[in-house]
Scaffold this motif. Structure first.
Motif, PDB file in Angstrom:
ATOM      1  N   ALA A  64     -60.939 -26.146  30.443  1.00 16.91           N
ATOM      2  CA  ALA A  64     -61.491 -25.314  29.369  1.00 16.91           C
ATOM      3  C   ALA A  64     -61.716 -23.889  29.854  1.00 16.91           C
ATOM      4  N   ARG A  65     -62.312 -23.760  31.023  1.00 15.81           N
ATOM      5  CA  ARG A  65     -62.565 -22.425  31.585  1.00 15.81           C
ATOM      6  C   ARG A  65     -61.263 -21.678  31.849  1.00 15.81           C
ATOM      7  N   GLN A  66     -60.276 -22.405  32.360  1.00  8.73           N
ATOM      8  CA  GLN A  66     -58.970 -21.798  32.643  1.00  8.73           C
ATOM      9  C   GLN A  66     -58.305 -21.326  31.345  1.00  8.73           C
ATOM     10  N   ALA A  67     -58.356 -22.155  30.323  1.00 10.85           N
ATOM     11  CA  ALA A  67     -57.767 -21.775  29.028  1.00 10.85           C
ATOM     12  C   ALA A  67     -58.466 -20.539  28.476  1.00 10.85           C
ATOM     13  N   TYR A  68     -59.783 -20.465  28.617  1.00  3.51           N
ATOM     14  CA  TYR A  68     -60.539 -19.293  28.159  1.00  3.51           C
ATOM     15  C   TYR A  68     -60.073 -18.046  28.912  1.00  3.51           C
ATOM     16  N   GLU A  69     -59.933 -18.159  30.218  1.00 10.19           N
ATOM     17  CA  GLU A  69     -59.477 -17.023  31.022  1.00 10.19           C
ATOM     18  C   GLU A  69     -58.084 -16.568  30.601  1.00 10.19           C
ATOM     19  N   GLU A  70     -57.273 -17.513  30.138  1.00 11.17           N
ATOM     20  CA  GLU A  70     -55.913 -17.202  29.691  1.00 11.17           C
ATOM     21  C   GLU A  70     -55.872 -16.821  28.205  1.00 11.17           C
ATOM     22  N   LEU A  71     -57.028 -16.655  27.607  1.00 12.52           N
ATOM     23  CA  LEU A  71     -57.188 -16.259  26.196  1.00 12.52           C
ATOM     24  C   LEU A  71     -56.656 -17.309  25.220  1.00 12.52           C
ATOM     25  N   ASP A  72     -56.601 -18.541  25.655  1.00 16.74           N
ATOM     26  CA  ASP A  72     -56.154 -19.649  24.802  1.00 16.74           C
ATOM     27  C   ASP A  72     -57.399 -20.369  24.284  1.00 16.74           C
ATOM     28  N   TYR A  73     -58.015 -19.752  23.280  1.00 17.71           N
ATOM     29  CA  TYR A  73     -59.330 -20.184  22.809  1.00 17.71           C
ATOM     30  C   TYR A  73     -59.303 -21.560  22.157  1.00 17.71           C
ATOM     31  N   TYR A  74     -58.248 -21.862  21.435  1.00 14.70           N
ATOM     32  CA  TYR A  74     -58.147 -23.171  20.787  1.00 14.70           C
ATOM     33  C   TYR A  74     -58.118 -24.286  21.842  1.00 14.70           C
ATOM     34  N   ILE A  75     -57.295 -24.119  22.865  1.00 16.66           N
ATOM     35  CA  ILE A  75     -57.198 -25.124  23.928  1.00 16.66           C
ATOM     36  C   ILE A  75     -58.527 -25.229  24.676  1.00 16.66           C
ATOM     37  N   ALA A  76     -59.167 -24.105  24.913  1.00 17.04           N
ATOM     38  CA  ALA A  76     -60.474 -24.134  25.583  1.00 17.04           C
ATOM     39  C   ALA A  76     -61.466 -24.976  24.789  1.00 17.04           C
ATOM     40  N   LEU A  77     -61.511 -24.763  23.477  1.00 16.20           N
ATOM     41  CA  LEU A  77     -62.429 -25.540  22.636  1.00 16.20           C
ATOM     42  C   LEU A  77     -62.074 -27.024  22.636  1.00 16.20           C
TER      43      LEU A  77
END
Length: 122
Positions: free
Chosen positions: A33-46
């Protein structure tokens, strides 16, 4: 008698293993989740935060803030508001502005003005 001790010991070992597997799975989901957020992939992070919580993870402050930011970036203003309302005593910097913006978009104008004022001080 020895059989009973063996069964109890085996049960304890299996329980410890299961909890260890769950904790590892939770940590993996939180990391993703944190990695997806860092990559601006907000849907995947959620989605990863949701999976981590389904596996029993309890989100810490930073993860809750990230979750709120993701909701904001996904334009889910209600979830943004709900998440940040629970954390309002902990909000700093850009998160103060995001909370103000969420209130503004929910037509909570008086509260939004107060939070916009706070954001200017950050």
């Amino acid at each position: 008698m020895h059989l009973m001790k063996y069964i109890i010991t085996l049960g304890v070992v299996l329980l410890a293993f299961c909890f260890g597997v769950d904790a590892t799975a939770q940590k993996k989901e939180l990391k993703k989740a944190r990695q997806a957020y860092e990559e601006l992939d907000y849907y995947i992070a959620l989605e990863n935060y949701k999976q981590a919580q389904e596996k029993g993870a309890v989100l810490g402050l930073e993860d809750k803030l990230i979750e709120g930011r993701c909701y904001y970036m996904m334009n889910d203003i209600t979830k943004t508001y709900e998440t940040f309302a629970e954390l309002q005593d902990e909000l700093k910097g850009e998160d103060v502005f995001i909370f103000a913006s969420a209130q503004h978009q929910m037509t909570l104008y008086e509260d939004a003005i107060q939070w916009y004022e706070k954001s200017k001080l950050q």
